[in-house]
Motif scaffolding. Structure first.
Motif, PDB file in Angstrom:
ATOM      1  N   VAL A  75      54.557  -6.870  29.777  1.00 29.08           N
ATOM      2  CA  VAL A  75      54.322  -5.176  29.761  1.00 29.08           C
ATOM      3  C   VAL A  75      54.177  -4.733  31.051  1.00 29.08           C
ATOM      4  O   VAL A  75      53.772  -5.435  32.041  1.00 29.08           O
ATOM      5  N   PRO A  76      54.214  -3.651  31.544  1.00 26.33           N
ATOM      6  CA  PRO A  76      54.581  -3.183  32.790  1.00 26.33           C
ATOM      7  C   PRO A  76      53.003  -2.898  33.329  1.00 26.33           C
ATOM      8  O   PRO A  76      52.491  -2.947  34.617  1.00 26.33           O
ATOM      9  N   THR A  77      51.940  -2.429  32.449  1.00 29.10           N
ATOM     10  CA  THR A  77      50.551  -2.122  32.712  1.00 29.10           C
ATOM     11  C   THR A  77      50.033  -2.910  31.735  1.00 29.10           C
ATOM     12  O   THR A  77      50.158  -3.028  30.589  1.00 29.10           O
ATOM     13  N   SER A  78      48.466  -3.256  32.191  1.00 31.48           N
ATOM     14  CA  SER A  78      47.680  -3.792  31.212  1.00 31.48           C
ATOM     15  C   SER A  78      47.109  -2.966  30.099  1.00 31.48           C
ATOM     16  O   SER A  78      47.152  -1.671  30.176  1.00 31.48           O
ATOM     17  N   PRO A  79      47.296  -3.495  28.742  1.00 33.03           N
ATOM     18  CA  PRO A  79      46.750  -2.590  27.691  1.00 33.03           C
ATOM     19  C   PRO A  79      45.465  -2.147  27.734  1.00 33.03           C
ATOM     20  O   PRO A  79      44.504  -3.041  28.527  1.00 33.03           O
ATOM     21  N   LEU A 111      42.590  -4.784  27.965  1.00 33.59           N
ATOM     22  CA  LEU A 111      42.467  -5.832  29.010  1.00 33.59           C
ATOM     23  C   LEU A 111      42.525  -5.038  30.233  1.00 33.59           C
ATOM     24  O   LEU A 111      42.962  -5.626  31.431  1.00 33.59           O
ATOM     25  N   THR A 112      41.826  -3.769  30.177  1.00 37.32           N
ATOM     26  CA  THR A 112      41.827  -2.804  31.509  1.00 37.32           C
ATOM     27  C   THR A 112      40.363  -3.014  31.940  1.00 37.32           C
ATOM     28  O   THR A 112      39.716  -2.605  31.038  1.00 37.32           O
ATOM     29  N   ALA A 113      40.003  -3.281  33.193  1.00 36.55           N
ATOM     30  CA  ALA A 113      38.693  -3.100  33.598  1.00 36.55           C
ATOM     31  C   ALA A 113      38.065  -1.754  33.981  1.00 36.55           C
ATOM     32  O   ALA A 113      39.150  -0.856  33.998  1.00 36.55           O
ATOM     33  N   ASN A 114      37.186  -1.389  33.738  1.00 34.55           N
ATOM     34  CA  ASN A 114      36.553  -0.478  34.027  1.00 34.55           C
ATOM     35  C   ASN A 114      36.375   0.113  35.334  1.00 34.55           C
ATOM     36  O   ASN A 114      35.806  -0.840  36.019  1.00 34.55           O
ATOM     37  N   PRO A 115      37.115   0.881  36.029  1.00 40.27           N
ATOM     38  CA  PRO A 115      37.254   1.072  37.251  1.00 40.27           C
ATOM     39  C   PRO A 115      35.994   1.615  37.903  1.00 40.27           C
ATOM     40  O   PRO A 115      35.526   1.503  38.913  1.00 40.27           O
ATOM     41  N   ALA A 116      34.871   2.157  37.100  1.00 36.51           N
ATOM     42  CA  ALA A 116      33.646   2.481  37.534  1.00 36.51           C
ATOM     43  C   ALA A 116      32.862   1.203  38.113  1.00 36.51           C
ATOM     44  O   ALA A 116      32.112   1.445  39.070  1.00 36.51           O
TER      45      ALA A 116
END
Length: 455
Positions: free
Chosen positions: A430-434, A437-442
Motif C-alpha cells: 500500500v502507498p500509505t498507512s491505513p 496503522l497511522t500514528a496520531n500526529p498530535a
C-alpha cells in the motif's frame, strides 16, 4: 501553592538523543536483567486521566478459530517451515499465526507457548497503559530543607523519585537549568535520593544520585553527558549547580521539613512505551512491569485482555529476557489486537507505541522489513521472534507472529524477511498507512517538562 511552568523540552527523540543509552540495553540479550524491588504507591503521584478499562469480558474475540486456515497462505507457511527443517531446525520449535479480520490465514503451533523474547514487551505495554493511561507522567519531586540566599541553597537538595524509566542526561540538564532559573547555583548540603529514582537506567539509587550530581553541573560532565548536550536545541544553557556535600539515600520518605522547589514530569506513558519498543530496552520494560505489580500481574492482565487460556501467556519478567517467558503465537497476535482495541478510544493506534518500519528509528532500522509495517521483534541466543501488522492491498491489515527457535538467529531473521516480502508480493503493498496503522500526529508535540513550585 502556585506552580509555574518555566521550561518545556521537546522529547520526540532524534537519532542522536540518548540512543547510546537506549541501545545499551536494547533487544533481548542472553544475560538476566537485575531484579527490581517490589512496587509501592508513589507518594507524589498526581491524578492522570482515568485509563479506559479493558479487563472486562470480551464481547468480540480477538482471535479466530484455530481450524481451517486459508489454504494458499497456510501452504506457503508449510513451505517456509519445510525450508527450515531442511536446514536442521525442528518444526516443534517454530510457531506461526496469521489472521486478517475474522479470517485465519495460517496456523502452525498457534496455541503452543514458545519463548517470546521481546514480544513480551507488547504485554508489558498493554498492561502499563491500561493501568495508568497513555497520558500518565512520572513525577520527580525536587525539594529542600534549607533556604536560598544570594544563589546559595543552604541545605540539602532532595530528589524524590516515582519510577520514571527514562530520566537520562537530558532530563538532568533541564533540571539543572531550572534550578539555575530558580536562583540556585550552589548547594551547601547533600544530594538526598528518596524512593525510586532511576537515572540512565541505573537501578541503584546511590549510583543514580552520583549521575544526577554530575548532570546538574556542566563543569564536571563526563564525555557522554557532553555528547548528549550536543543533541539539545541550540543555545540550551549549560547548568552550573555545585553540590558541596555527598550523595545520600533516604528511605522511605524525605525529611518532614522538606519544601518543594520543582516538579519534573516525564514524557507521557505512551511516548515512553514507544521509545522502549523502538529500542527494545529491557530495563525500561522491567521497570514498567514492576510499577504495575510484576510479571505475574502483567501475565494475568494480559490473559484477561486477550481472552486466551492462561497457559498461553507465561511470564517471569516484563522484558522477555528469559526463555521461560513463553507466549503462544495466537496469544501474541491477540496482544497486538488488544493493544489496538485499547488505544482506539484515545484516537491512537499501535503505530503510536510500536515501531513503524521506514518511519521510526530503532533496532529495526537496519532490517529490510516491509515499509509501513508496525512491528515488534525479539531476540535471545536461540530465539528470533517477529510480530505485528502488515498492511496489504488484497488482505488489508494482516496481523502476524513468527516465533523461531534454534541456534542461528541470523538465518531466522533473513527467512522472516524473505517470507514477509513474498506475502507482500502476493497481496500487494500500500502507498500509505491505513488509518488503523497511522500514528496520531498530535503525539509528536508531547514533552517532558519541569515546573517551579512557588510556595
Amino acid at each position: 501553592m502556585e506552580i509555574k511552568v518555566i521550561m518545556l523540552k521537546t522529547r520526540y527523540w532524534t537519532a542522536a538523543s540518548s540512543i547510546a543509552l537506549l541501545t545499551l540495553i536494547a533487544g533481548c540479550a542472553a544475560t538476566e536483567s537485575p531484579q527490581l524491588s517490589s512496587p509501592s504507591p508513589s507518594p507524589i503521584a498526581e491524578a492522570s486521566p482515568s485509563p479506559i478499562p479493558v479487563n472486562q469480558p470480551l464481547t468480540t474475540p480477538l482471535t479466530v478459530p484455530t481450524t481451517n486456515p486459508e489454504t494458499a497462505t497456510n501452504t506457503k507457511i508449510q513451505e517456509y517451515l519445510n525450508g527450515l527443517t531442511s536446514q536442521g531446525y525442528a518444526k516443534e520449535s517454530q510457531g506461526i499465526w496469521m489472521q486478517s479480520g475474522n479470517t485465519l490465514l495460517a496456523n502452525h503451533q498457534g496455541t503452543t507457548p514458545l519463548p517470546a523474547a521481546s514480544i513480551t514487551k507488547v504485554a508489558t505495554s498493554l498492561v502499563a497503559l491500561q493501568t495508568f493511561g497513555p497520558e500518565h507522567q512520572f513525577i520527580t519531586l525536587i525539594s529542600t530543607n534549607g533556604g536560598i540566599e544570594n544563589g546559595v541553597l543552604k541545605g540539602d537538595l532532595i530528589i524524590q523519585g516515582s519510577e520514571d524509566p527514562l530520566f537520562v542526561w537530558e532530563e538532568a540538564i533541564a533540571l539543572g537549568n531550572t534550578l539555575n532559573q530558580k536562583g540556585i547555583k550552589r548547594i551547601t548540603g547533600s544530594l538526598i535520593i528518596v524512593d525510586k529514582f532511576y537515572m540512565n537506567f541505573e537501578l541503584n539509587p546511590l549510583k543514580s544520585g552520583e549521575l544526577l550530581k554530575q548532570g546538574l553541573n556542566s563543569q564536571i560532565w563526563p564525555a557522554e553527558a557532553a555528547a548528549q548536550y550536543q543533541t539539545l536545541p541550540p543555545n540550551t544553557p549549560k547548568p552550573q549547580v555545585v553540590i558541596d556535600g555527598t550523595v545520600q539515600v533516604f528511605r522511605p520518605s524525605p525529611p518532614p521539613t522538606a519544601q518543594p522547589l520543582i516538579k519534573h514530569y516525564s514524557l507521557p506513558l505512551a511516548e515512553l512505551i514507544k521509545k522502549m519498543n523502538q529500542y527494545s530496552n529491557n530495563l525500561m520494560a522491567d521497570m514498567l512491569a514492576n510499577t504495575v505489580g510484576g510479571a505475574k500481574v502483567v501475565g494475568q492482565k494480559a490473559v484477561a485482555a486477550t481472552g486466551v487460556p492462561p497457559a498461553e501467556i507465561q511470564l517471569v519478567n516484563g522484558s522477555g529476557l528469559s526463555e521461560e517467558n513463553r507466549i503462544s503465537p495466537r496469544a501474541a497476535c491477540a496482544l497486538f489486537l488488544a493493544l489496538e482495541r485499547y488505544l482506539k478510544p484515545y484516537n491512537m493506534t499501535v503505530a503510536d507505541v510500536l515501531t513503524v518500519i521506514g518511519k521510526d528509528q530503532g533496532i529495526l532500522s537496519e532490517r529490510p522489513l516491509p515499509k509501513l509495517a508496525v512491528i515488534k521483534s525479539g531476540t535471545l541466543d536461540n530465539v528470533s521472534a517477529l510480530g505485528g501488522a502488515l498492511p496489504t492491498e488484497k488482505q488489508e491489515t494482516v496481523w502476524f507472529v513468527i516465533m523461531n527457535g534454534g541456534a542461528n538467529v541470523e538465518t531466522f531473521r533473513t527467512q522472516q524477511e524473505v517470507l514477509l516480502k513474498s506475502f507482500l508480493n502476493l497481496w500487494g503493498s500500500v502507498p500509505t498507512s491505513p488509518p488503523e496503522l497511522t500514528a496520531n500526529p498530535a503525539r509528536i508535540s508531547k514533552v517532558s517538562r519541569s515546573e517551579i513550585v512557588n510556595n
